[in-house]
Design an enzyme around this catalytic site. Structure first.
Site, PDB file in Angstrom:
ATOM      1  N   ASP A 119      -9.369  -8.077 -11.802  1.00 50.84           N
ATOM      2  CA  ASP A 119      -9.295  -8.107 -10.336  1.00 50.84           C
ATOM      3  C   ASP A 119     -10.659  -7.963  -9.684  1.00 50.84           C
ATOM      4  O   ASP A 119     -11.032  -8.752  -8.812  1.00 50.84           O
ATOM      5  CB  ASP A 119      -8.406  -6.962  -9.818  1.00 50.84           C
ATOM      6  N   ARG A 158      -9.725   8.874  -5.266  1.00 53.44           N
ATOM      7  CA  ARG A 158      -9.983   7.826  -4.262  1.00 53.44           C
ATOM      8  C   ARG A 158     -10.934   8.254  -3.159  1.00 53.44           C
ATOM      9  O   ARG A 158     -11.852   7.514  -2.825  1.00 53.44           O
ATOM     10  CB  ARG A 158      -8.668   7.305  -3.680  1.00 53.44           C
ATOM     11  N   ASP A 162      -3.076   3.578  -3.248  1.00 55.44           N
ATOM     12  CA  ASP A 162      -4.531   3.632  -3.375  1.00 55.44           C
ATOM     13  C   ASP A 162      -5.265   2.898  -2.255  1.00 55.44           C
ATOM     14  O   ASP A 162      -6.295   3.346  -1.774  1.00 55.44           O
ATOM     15  CB  ASP A 162      -4.960   3.095  -4.742  1.00 55.44           C
ATOM     16  N   SER A 164       0.618  -0.757 -16.016  1.00 58.33           N
ATOM     17  CA  SER A 164      -0.525  -0.548 -15.135  1.00 58.33           C
ATOM     18  C   SER A 164      -0.986   0.894 -15.341  1.00 58.33           C
ATOM     19  O   SER A 164      -0.220   1.831 -15.137  1.00 58.33           O
ATOM     20  CB  SER A 164      -0.106  -0.786 -13.683  1.00 58.33           C
TER      21      SER A 164
HETATM   22  N1  ARG Z   1       1.381   6.947  -8.298  1.00 53.25           N
HETATM   23  C1  ARG Z   1       0.116   7.565  -8.491  1.00 53.25           C
HETATM   24  C2  ARG Z   1      -0.567   7.757  -7.172  1.00 53.25           C
HETATM   25  O1  ARG Z   1      -0.203   7.137  -6.213  1.00 53.25           O
HETATM   26  C3  ARG Z   1      -0.737   6.816  -9.478  1.00 53.25           C
HETATM   27  C4  ARG Z   1      -1.322   5.551  -8.990  1.00 53.25           C
HETATM   28  C5  ARG Z   1      -2.034   4.834 -10.066  1.00 53.25           C
HETATM   29  N2  ARG Z   1      -2.862   3.809  -9.509  1.00 53.25           N
HETATM   30  C6  ARG Z   1      -3.026   2.637 -10.075  1.00 53.25           C
HETATM   31  N3  ARG Z   1      -3.799   1.786  -9.436  1.00 53.25           N
HETATM   32  N4  ARG Z   1      -2.451   2.300 -11.199  1.00 53.25           N
HETATM   33  O2  ARG Z   1      -1.479   8.525  -7.064  1.00 53.25           O
END
Ligand code: ARG
Length: 416
Positions: free
Chosen positions: A16, A96, A125, A176
């Protein structure tokens, strides 16, 4: 003369963000500077920055943020006892705002007008990046190519081939995954069926609890003012302590979490987490608080922990509520110094001992041994008299609220 429009892209080295470099150049006319932060996801950051340059970045920054991440983001969240929905130690959510701050710093140095990230339009995110950037630098644009372009994975691969973009060699995975030093998250593929037990292959940091060593492991954690400072008596910087604890606890199968989570964007999603160190540290830290905090503070703090967790989850790290809660938490952590012993065994962590110079536990008050007891039993009578006075008064005057007659239970009685 047209000024160069510059954009700083958070670059992971994956498909990506590799495609994003070129897309930002072609579609939006940006000169792209990449920035790769090492927050302990165990990738070769030098290799990633080289790849960024090969894929067309004008400059590629690498930042080692592991210690800062643990000490300024994870440990304060530990001190706040914050776990999202009581389950998720917030690893991704905490990273983040830090990455956003790193991007903003680079954007200022590079005179950039935008920052960019590779988040999709379905997750939390994107919100965290956008909102953190808005809080820190309201003048900067935030671009999210993956959210904006209309390509799926096959089209991205075609785009990469057409443009000579180096595609990282990763084997095709249905999952993922996101990882940093505070935890690992796994979604998608077979996990999308919430009834299905996670396949063994999703776990990378934790041993199968069923086959982990049965005799378990005992270890001690030392805290100063709510901050973990030593493991088995050895003083360690935060990132080193967490790294070591991840390995120790992971080997006992501790730290697996299977959570059906409420995302900010309205979706429920099934998430698997591995967070061995975070799980052990939360258990130990809370145990120390039970010893050193008064009842009122301990209980109010538990309520506010949910607020801290939610605001972190929602990307509001740089908002005023977090500062305000941090001030409260800081005061509460003053007496939270001491040592906790935990037993790790087959996926479980049990606190088996705790001690603190400021312990409020007094054996001479708690004991049931009459000879050592200093608790004034006669004082209890008067205390209860007054404590129950409002209820007694109300029942006398207005009638009992709760007594609706005898319970519908069959009674047996024997007399002599
Ligand atoms: N659900 C978790 C969160 O919102 C993990 C997110 C994982 N992010 C990813 N881009 N795979 O913090």
């Amino acid at each position: 003369m047209t000024r160069t429009r510059r954009c700083v892209l958070a670059y992971s080295g994956g498909l990506d963000t590799s495609v994003s470099i070129r897309w930002l150049q072609e579609e939006l006319g940006y000169e792209v500077v990449t920035c790769t932060a090492d927050i302990g996801e165990a990738k070769d950051v030098d290799e990633v920055t080289e790849r960024a340059l090969r894929n067309g970045a004008a400059a590629a920054y690498a930042v080692d943020a592991r210690r800062l991440f643990v000490e300024e983001f994870c440990f304060p969240t530990l001190a706040a006892s914050a776990m999202y929905e009581g389950a998720y130690p917030l690893a991704t959510a905490l990273a983040r705002p830090l990455i956003a701050k790193i991007l903003v710093d680079v954007a200022r140095d590079e005179g950039a007008e935008a920052v960019a990230h590779g988040c999709t339009g379905k997750g939390n995110d994107q919100v965290r990046f956008d909102v953190a950037t808005a809080a820190l630098a309201p003048d900067l644009q935030v671009v999210a190519p993956v959210r904006d372009w209309e390509m799926g994975r096959p089209q991205e691969i075609d785009y990469a081939r057409e443009h000579g973009i180096e595609i990282p060699v990763t084997q095709e995975s249905p999952y993922s995954v996101d990882a940093n030093i505070w935890g690992r998250s796994i979604e998608a593929g077979p996990l999308e069926d919430p009834w299905r037990e996670p396949p063994a292959e999703v776990y990378a940091w934790t041993a199968d609890p069923a086959t982990a060593p049965g005799d378990g492991g005992l270890l001690s954690l030392t805290f100063e003012h709510g901050v973990p400072v030593a493991l088995d008596g050895e003083r360690l910087a935060g990132d080193l302590l967490v790294t070591r604890l991840n390995a120790l606890a992971g080997a006992h199968g501790v730290g697996r979490i299977d959570h059906l989570e409420n995302r900010l964007v309205g979706i429920k999603s099934r998430e698997i987490y591995e967070a061995p160190a975070a799980i052990v540290l939360h258990a130990a830290h809370t145990a120390l608080e039970t010893l050193t905090l008064g009842r009122d503070v301990f209980q109010l703090k538990r309520q506010l922990a949910d607020d801290w967790a939610r605001l972190v989850y929602d990307g509001l790290w740089f908002g005023q509520l977090r500062s305000a809660l941090a001030a409260f938490v800081a005061v509460t952590q003053e007496p939270v110094s001491g040592e906790v012993r935990v037993r790790l065994r087959r996926g479980t962590v049990a606190v088996v001992g705790r001690r603190a110079p400021g312990s409020l536990y007094r054996e001479e008050l708690a004991t049931y041994d009459r000879r050592q007891d200093v608790f004034d039993h006669s004082a209890a009578r008067g205390f209860i008299e007054l404590f129950g006075l409002p209820l007694r008064t109300q029942a006398r005057i207005q009638g009992a609220l709760e007594d609706t007659g005898p319970l519908p239970l069959e009674r047996r009685v024997k007399r002599r």
